[in-house]
Design a protein around this motif. Sequence first.
Motif, PDB file in Angstrom:
ATOM      1  N   ASN A  64       0.819  -1.206   0.000  1.00 40.25           N
ATOM      2  CA  ASN A  64       0.000   0.000   0.000  1.00 40.25           C
ATOM      3  C   ASN A  64       0.859   1.264   0.000  1.00 40.25           C
ATOM      4  OD1 ASN A  64       0.671  -0.901   2.538  1.00 40.25           O
ATOM      5  ND2 ASN A  64      -1.249  -0.362   3.486  1.00 40.25           N
ATOM      6  N   MET A  65       2.047   1.202   0.575  1.00 39.61           N
ATOM      7  CA  MET A  65       2.952   2.354   0.516  1.00 39.61           C
ATOM      8  C   MET A  65       3.354   2.631  -0.932  1.00 39.61           C
ATOM      9  SD  MET A  65       5.454   1.754   3.741  1.00 39.61           S
ATOM     10  CE  MET A  65       4.830   1.650   5.411  1.00 39.61           C
ATOM     11  N   LYS A  66       3.601   1.565  -1.682  1.00 35.34           N
ATOM     12  CA  LYS A  66       3.979   1.721  -3.085  1.00 35.34           C
ATOM     13  C   LYS A  66       2.832   2.336  -3.891  1.00 35.34           C
ATOM     14  CE  LYS A  66       7.221  -2.127  -2.933  1.00 35.34           C
ATOM     15  NZ  LYS A  66       6.950  -2.852  -1.721  1.00 35.34           N
ATOM     16  N   PHE A  67       1.603   1.941  -3.598  1.00 38.04           N
ATOM     17  CA  PHE A  67       0.451   2.515  -4.299  1.00 38.04           C
ATOM     18  C   PHE A  67       0.369   4.021  -4.055  1.00 38.04           C
ATOM     19  CE2 PHE A  67      -1.044  -1.901  -4.360  1.00 38.04           C
ATOM     20  CZ  PHE A  67      -1.543  -1.986  -5.647  1.00 38.04           C
ATOM     21  N   VAL A  68       0.518   4.430  -2.796  1.00 40.72           N
ATOM     22  CA  VAL A  68       0.439   5.854  -2.457  1.00 40.72           C
ATOM     23  C   VAL A  68       1.588   6.623  -3.109  1.00 40.72           C
ATOM     24  CG1 VAL A  68       0.585   7.519  -0.564  1.00 40.72           C
ATOM     25  CG2 VAL A  68      -0.868   5.523  -0.344  1.00 40.72           C
ATOM     26  N   MET A  69       2.777   6.051  -3.113  1.00 34.99           N
ATOM     27  CA  MET A  69       3.926   6.722  -3.723  1.00 34.99           C
ATOM     28  C   MET A  69       3.718   6.937  -5.221  1.00 34.99           C
ATOM     29  SD  MET A  69       7.006   4.868  -1.609  1.00 34.99           S
ATOM     30  CE  MET A  69       8.206   5.214  -2.841  1.00 34.99           C
ATOM     31  N   ASN A  70       2.871   6.123  -5.832  1.00 34.30           N
ATOM     32  CA  ASN A  70       2.571   6.263  -7.256  1.00 34.30           C
ATOM     33  C   ASN A  70       1.281   7.040  -7.490  1.00 34.30           C
ATOM     34  OD1 ASN A  70       4.470   4.736  -9.190  1.00 34.30           O
ATOM     35  ND2 ASN A  70       4.330   3.434  -7.382  1.00 34.30           N
ATOM     36  N   GLY A  71       0.774   7.705  -6.447  1.00 37.60           N
ATOM     37  CA  GLY A  71      -0.399   8.561  -6.592  1.00 37.60           C
ATOM     38  C   GLY A  71      -1.726   7.885  -6.350  1.00 37.60           C
ATOM     39  N   GLY A  72      -1.723   6.624  -5.943  1.00 37.21           N
ATOM     40  CA  GLY A  72      -2.970   5.912  -5.700  1.00 37.21           C
ATOM     41  C   GLY A  72      -3.587   6.265  -4.355  1.00 37.21           C
ATOM     42  N   LEU A  73      -4.882   6.098  -4.277  1.00 36.81           N
ATOM     43  CA  LEU A  73      -5.612   6.284  -3.021  1.00 36.81           C
ATOM     44  C   LEU A  73      -5.856   4.925  -2.394  1.00 36.81           C
ATOM     45  CD1 LEU A  73      -8.278   8.845  -4.258  1.00 36.81           C
ATOM     46  CD2 LEU A  73      -6.175   9.325  -2.997  1.00 36.81           C
ATOM     47  N   ILE A  74      -5.904   4.887  -1.080  1.00 38.12           N
ATOM     48  CA  ILE A  74      -6.138   3.637  -0.362  1.00 38.12           C
ATOM     49  C   ILE A  74      -7.557   3.627   0.184  1.00 38.12           C
ATOM     50  CG2 ILE A  74      -5.533   2.283   1.689  1.00 38.12           C
ATOM     51  CD1 ILE A  74      -2.677   3.171   1.332  1.00 38.12           C
ATOM     52  N   VAL A  75      -8.209   2.497   0.013  1.00 40.28           N
ATOM     53  CA  VAL A  75      -9.469   2.215   0.682  1.00 40.28           C
ATOM     54  C   VAL A  75      -9.107   1.134   1.691  1.00 40.28           C
ATOM     55  CG1 VAL A  75     -11.800   1.308   0.455  1.00 40.28           C
ATOM     56  CG2 VAL A  75     -10.833   2.728  -1.366  1.00 40.28           C
ATOM     57  N   GLY A  76      -9.225   1.435   2.987  1.00 43.96           N
ATOM     58  CA  GLY A  76      -8.792   0.432   3.940  1.00 43.96           C
ATOM     59  C   GLY A  76      -9.118   0.752   5.378  1.00 43.96           C
ATOM     60  N   THR A  77      -8.734  -0.178   6.213  1.00 45.50           N
ATOM     61  CA  THR A  77      -8.949  -0.068   7.646  1.00 45.50           C
ATOM     62  C   THR A  77      -7.726   0.569   8.306  1.00 45.50           C
ATOM     63  OG1 THR A  77      -8.116  -2.328   7.833  1.00 45.50           O
ATOM     64  CG2 THR A  77     -10.493  -2.046   7.806  1.00 45.50           C
ATOM     65  N   MET A  78      -7.921   1.065   9.501  1.00 50.59           N
ATOM     66  CA  MET A  78      -6.814   1.664  10.259  1.00 50.59           C
ATOM     67  C   MET A  78      -6.010   0.547  10.918  1.00 50.59           C
ATOM     68  SD  MET A  78      -6.581   4.816   9.765  1.00 50.59           S
ATOM     69  CE  MET A  78      -5.591   5.481  11.070  1.00 50.59           C
ATOM     70  N   ASP A  79      -5.112  -0.026  10.122  1.00 47.27           N
ATOM     71  CA  ASP A  79      -4.302  -1.135  10.595  1.00 47.27           C
ATOM     72  C   ASP A  79      -2.963  -1.117   9.872  1.00 47.27           C
ATOM     73  OD1 ASP A  79      -3.841  -3.497  12.117  1.00 47.27           O
ATOM     74  OD2 ASP A  79      -4.246  -4.706  10.347  1.00 47.27           O
ATOM     75  N   GLY A  80      -1.954  -1.603  10.527  1.00 46.02           N
ATOM     76  CA  GLY A  80      -0.654  -1.781   9.904  1.00 46.02           C
ATOM     77  C   GLY A  80      -0.106  -0.525   9.267  1.00 46.02           C
ATOM     78  N   ALA A  81       0.403  -0.693   8.050  1.00 39.55           N
ATOM     79  CA  ALA A  81       1.026   0.413   7.332  1.00 39.55           C
ATOM     80  C   ALA A  81       0.026   1.517   7.009  1.00 39.55           C
ATOM     81  CB  ALA A  81       1.676  -0.105   6.051  1.00 39.55           C
ATOM     82  N   ASN A  82      -1.254   1.196   6.951  1.00 41.25           N
ATOM     83  CA  ASN A  82      -2.260   2.233   6.676  1.00 41.25           C
ATOM     84  C   ASN A  82      -2.194   3.356   7.710  1.00 41.25           C
ATOM     85  OD1 ASN A  82      -3.148   0.787   4.491  1.00 41.25           O
ATOM     86  ND2 ASN A  82      -5.000   0.039   5.477  1.00 41.25           N
ATOM     87  N   ILE A  83      -1.954   3.008   8.955  1.00 41.39           N
ATOM     88  CA  ILE A  83      -1.858   4.012  10.016  1.00 41.39           C
ATOM     89  C   ILE A  83      -0.684   4.947   9.735  1.00 41.39           C
ATOM     90  CG2 ILE A  83      -1.407   4.375  12.480  1.00 41.39           C
ATOM     91  CD1 ILE A  83      -2.800   1.614  12.933  1.00 41.39           C
ATOM     92  N   GLU A  84       0.458   4.365   9.405  1.00 38.55           N
ATOM     93  CA  GLU A  84       1.654   5.169   9.127  1.00 38.55           C
ATOM     94  C   GLU A  84       1.458   6.040   7.891  1.00 38.55           C
ATOM     95  OE1 GLU A  84       5.081   2.578   8.964  1.00 38.55           O
ATOM     96  OE2 GLU A  84       4.204   1.326  10.524  1.00 38.55           O
ATOM     97  N   ILE A  85       0.844   5.487   6.861  1.00 40.84           N
ATOM     98  CA  ILE A  85       0.617   6.246   5.628  1.00 40.84           C
ATOM     99  C   ILE A  85      -0.269   7.447   5.905  1.00 40.84           C
ATOM    100  CG2 ILE A  85      -0.516   6.182   3.366  1.00 40.84           C
ATOM    101  CD1 ILE A  85       0.465   3.217   3.218  1.00 40.84           C
ATOM    102  N   ARG A  86      -1.332   7.232   6.649  1.00 40.30           N
ATOM    103  CA  ARG A  86      -2.243   8.341   6.954  1.00 40.30           C
ATOM    104  C   ARG A  86      -1.532   9.431   7.761  1.00 40.30           C
ATOM    105  NH1 ARG A  86      -8.435   8.495   7.763  1.00 40.30           N
ATOM    106  NH2 ARG A  86      -8.664  10.337   9.040  1.00 40.30           N
ATOM    107  N   GLU A  87      -0.699   9.008   8.723  1.00 40.99           N
ATOM    108  CA  GLU A  87       0.034   9.985   9.532  1.00 40.99           C
ATOM    109  C   GLU A  87       1.045  10.764   8.693  1.00 40.99           C
ATOM    110  OE1 GLU A  87       1.760   7.627  12.644  1.00 40.99           O
ATOM    111  OE2 GLU A  87      -0.129   7.455  13.740  1.00 40.99           O
ATOM    112  N   GLU A  88       1.752  10.092   7.799  1.00 36.22           N
ATOM    113  CA  GLU A  88       2.825  10.719   7.027  1.00 36.22           C
ATOM    114  C   GLU A  88       2.331  11.447   5.774  1.00 36.22           C
ATOM    115  OE1 GLU A  88       6.017  11.028   7.942  1.00 36.22           O
ATOM    116  OE2 GLU A  88       5.502  10.010   9.806  1.00 36.22           O
ATOM    117  N   CYS A  89       1.300  10.904   5.129  1.00 34.93           N
ATOM    118  CA  CYS A  89       0.860  11.440   3.835  1.00 34.93           C
ATOM    119  C   CYS A  89      -0.410  12.269   3.916  1.00 34.93           C
ATOM    120  CB  CYS A  89       0.661  10.300   2.848  1.00 34.93           C
ATOM    121  SG  CYS A  89       2.172   9.355   2.561  1.00 34.93           S
ATOM    122  N   GLY A  90      -1.121  12.153   5.026  1.00 37.16           N
ATOM    123  CA  GLY A  90      -2.329  12.944   5.190  1.00 37.16           C
ATOM    124  C   GLY A  90      -3.612  12.157   4.957  1.00 37.16           C
TER     125      GLY A  90
END
Length: 128
Positions: A64-90
Amino acid sequence: NAKIIIKLINNVGKVINNDPDTSKFLKVAFVPNYCVTAAEMMIPASDISEHISTAGTEASGTSNMKFVMNGGLIVGTMDGANIEIREECGEETMFVFGCLEHEVARIAAKAKEGHYPIDGRLQQVFQA
Protein backbone atom coordinates in the motif's frame (compact mmCIF):
# COMPACT_ATOMS: atom_id res chain seq x y z
CA ASN A 1 -10.21 -21.21 3.39
CA ALA A 2 -7.90 -19.70 0.78
CA LYS A 3 -9.66 -21.57 -2.05
CA ILE A 4 -13.03 -20.29 -0.83
CA ILE A 5 -11.73 -16.70 -0.73
CA ILE A 6 -10.32 -17.01 -4.26
CA LYS A 7 -13.65 -18.42 -5.45
CA LEU A 8 -15.46 -15.52 -3.79
CA ILE A 9 -13.17 -12.95 -5.44
CA ASN A 10 -13.74 -14.54 -8.85
CA ASN A 11 -17.52 -14.72 -8.35
CA VAL A 12 -17.71 -11.09 -7.22
CA GLY A 13 -15.58 -10.22 -10.25
CA LYS A 14 -18.00 -11.99 -12.61
CA VAL A 15 -20.91 -9.97 -11.24
CA ILE A 16 -19.16 -6.59 -11.23
CA ASN A 17 -17.30 -7.07 -14.51
CA ASN A 18 -20.52 -8.06 -16.32
CA ASP A 19 -22.78 -5.42 -14.79
CA PRO A 20 -23.54 -2.76 -17.43
CA ASP A 21 -23.78 -0.02 -14.78
CA THR A 22 -20.49 -0.72 -13.01
CA SER A 23 -18.24 -2.52 -15.48
CA LYS A 24 -17.22 0.67 -17.29
CA PHE A 25 -15.97 2.17 -13.99
CA LEU A 26 -14.73 -0.79 -11.94
CA LYS A 27 -13.03 -4.10 -12.65
CA VAL A 28 -12.27 -6.90 -10.21
CA ALA A 29 -9.39 -9.25 -10.89
CA PHE A 30 -7.60 -11.91 -8.90
CA VAL A 31 -3.89 -12.11 -9.68
CA PRO A 32 -2.53 -15.59 -9.06
CA ASN A 33 1.10 -15.85 -7.96
CA TYR A 34 1.30 -12.14 -7.17
CA CYS A 35 4.96 -11.12 -7.00
CA VAL A 36 7.26 -8.12 -7.29
CA THR A 37 7.42 -8.42 -11.09
CA ALA A 38 3.64 -8.29 -11.35
CA ALA A 39 3.49 -5.44 -8.84
CA GLU A 40 5.96 -3.39 -10.89
CA MET A 41 3.45 -3.41 -13.75
CA MET A 42 0.22 -3.01 -11.77
CA ILE A 43 1.00 -0.52 -9.02
CA PRO A 44 1.86 2.49 -11.25
CA ALA A 45 -1.35 1.90 -13.23
CA SER A 46 -3.63 1.81 -10.18
CA ASP A 47 -5.86 4.63 -9.03
CA ILE A 48 -7.26 2.92 -5.93
CA SER A 49 -5.86 0.16 -3.76
CA GLU A 50 -7.88 -1.79 -1.22
CA HIS A 51 -6.09 -2.83 1.98
CA ILE A 52 -8.46 -4.38 4.45
CA SER A 53 -7.67 -6.20 7.66
CA THR A 54 -9.20 -6.40 11.10
CA ALA A 55 -7.72 -3.59 13.15
CA GLY A 56 -4.87 -4.89 15.27
CA THR A 57 -3.97 -7.83 13.04
CA GLU A 58 -1.30 -5.99 10.98
CA ALA A 59 -2.31 -7.71 7.73
CA SER A 60 -1.37 -4.78 5.52
CA GLY A 61 2.23 -4.22 4.55
CA THR A 62 4.35 -2.21 2.21
CA SER A 63 2.41 -2.71 -1.04
CA ASN A 64 0.00 0.00 0.00
CA MET A 65 2.95 2.35 0.52
CA LYS A 66 3.98 1.72 -3.08
CA PHE A 67 0.45 2.51 -4.30
CA VAL A 68 0.44 5.85 -2.46
CA MET A 69 3.93 6.72 -3.72
CA ASN A 70 2.57 6.26 -7.26
CA GLY A 71 -0.40 8.56 -6.59
CA GLY A 72 -2.97 5.91 -5.70
CA LEU A 73 -5.61 6.28 -3.02
CA ILE A 74 -6.14 3.64 -0.36
CA VAL A 75 -9.47 2.22 0.68
CA GLY A 76 -8.79 0.43 3.94
CA THR A 77 -8.95 -0.07 7.65
CA MET A 78 -6.81 1.66 10.26
CA ASP A 79 -4.30 -1.14 10.59
CA GLY A 80 -0.65 -1.78 9.90
CA ALA A 81 1.03 0.41 7.33
CA ASN A 82 -2.26 2.23 6.68
CA ILE A 83 -1.86 4.01 10.02
CA GLU A 84 1.65 5.17 9.13
CA ILE A 85 0.62 6.25 5.63
CA ARG A 86 -2.24 8.34 6.95
CA GLU A 87 0.03 9.99 9.53
CA GLU A 88 2.83 10.72 7.03
CA CYS A 89 0.86 11.44 3.83
CA GLY A 90 -2.33 12.94 5.19
CA GLU A 91 -5.99 12.03 5.46
CA GLU A 92 -6.63 12.78 1.79
CA THR A 93 -4.65 9.68 0.76
CA MET A 94 -7.15 7.27 2.35
CA PHE A 95 -10.79 6.39 2.60
CA VAL A 96 -10.95 4.76 6.03
CA PHE A 97 -13.71 2.43 7.17
CA GLY A 98 -14.27 -0.21 9.79
CA CYS A 99 -13.67 -0.20 13.50
CA LEU A 100 -10.55 0.77 15.38
CA GLU A 101 -8.38 -1.71 17.27
CA HIS A 102 -9.85 -0.86 20.69
CA GLU A 103 -13.38 -1.58 19.37
CA VAL A 104 -12.73 -5.07 17.94
CA ALA A 105 -13.25 -7.14 21.11
CA ARG A 106 -16.55 -5.44 21.98
CA ILE A 107 -17.91 -5.82 18.46
CA ALA A 108 -16.83 -9.48 18.26
CA ALA A 109 -18.50 -10.23 21.61
CA LYS A 110 -21.75 -8.55 20.52
CA ALA A 111 -21.73 -10.44 17.23
CA LYS A 112 -21.16 -13.75 19.01
CA GLU A 113 -24.22 -13.04 21.16
CA GLY A 114 -26.25 -12.20 18.06
CA HIS A 115 -26.62 -8.54 19.07
CA TYR A 116 -24.68 -6.80 16.36
CA PRO A 117 -26.83 -4.33 14.46
CA ILE A 118 -26.07 -3.84 10.79
CA ASP A 119 -25.42 -0.27 9.74
CA GLY A 120 -28.53 1.12 8.05
CA ARG A 121 -26.60 2.01 4.89
CA LEU A 122 -25.29 -1.54 4.57
CA GLN A 123 -28.76 -2.92 5.25
CA GLN A 124 -30.04 -0.91 2.27
CA VAL A 125 -27.41 -2.59 0.08
CA PHE A 126 -28.53 -6.03 1.23
CA GLN A 127 -32.16 -5.17 0.52
CA ALA A 128 -31.49 -3.70 -2.94
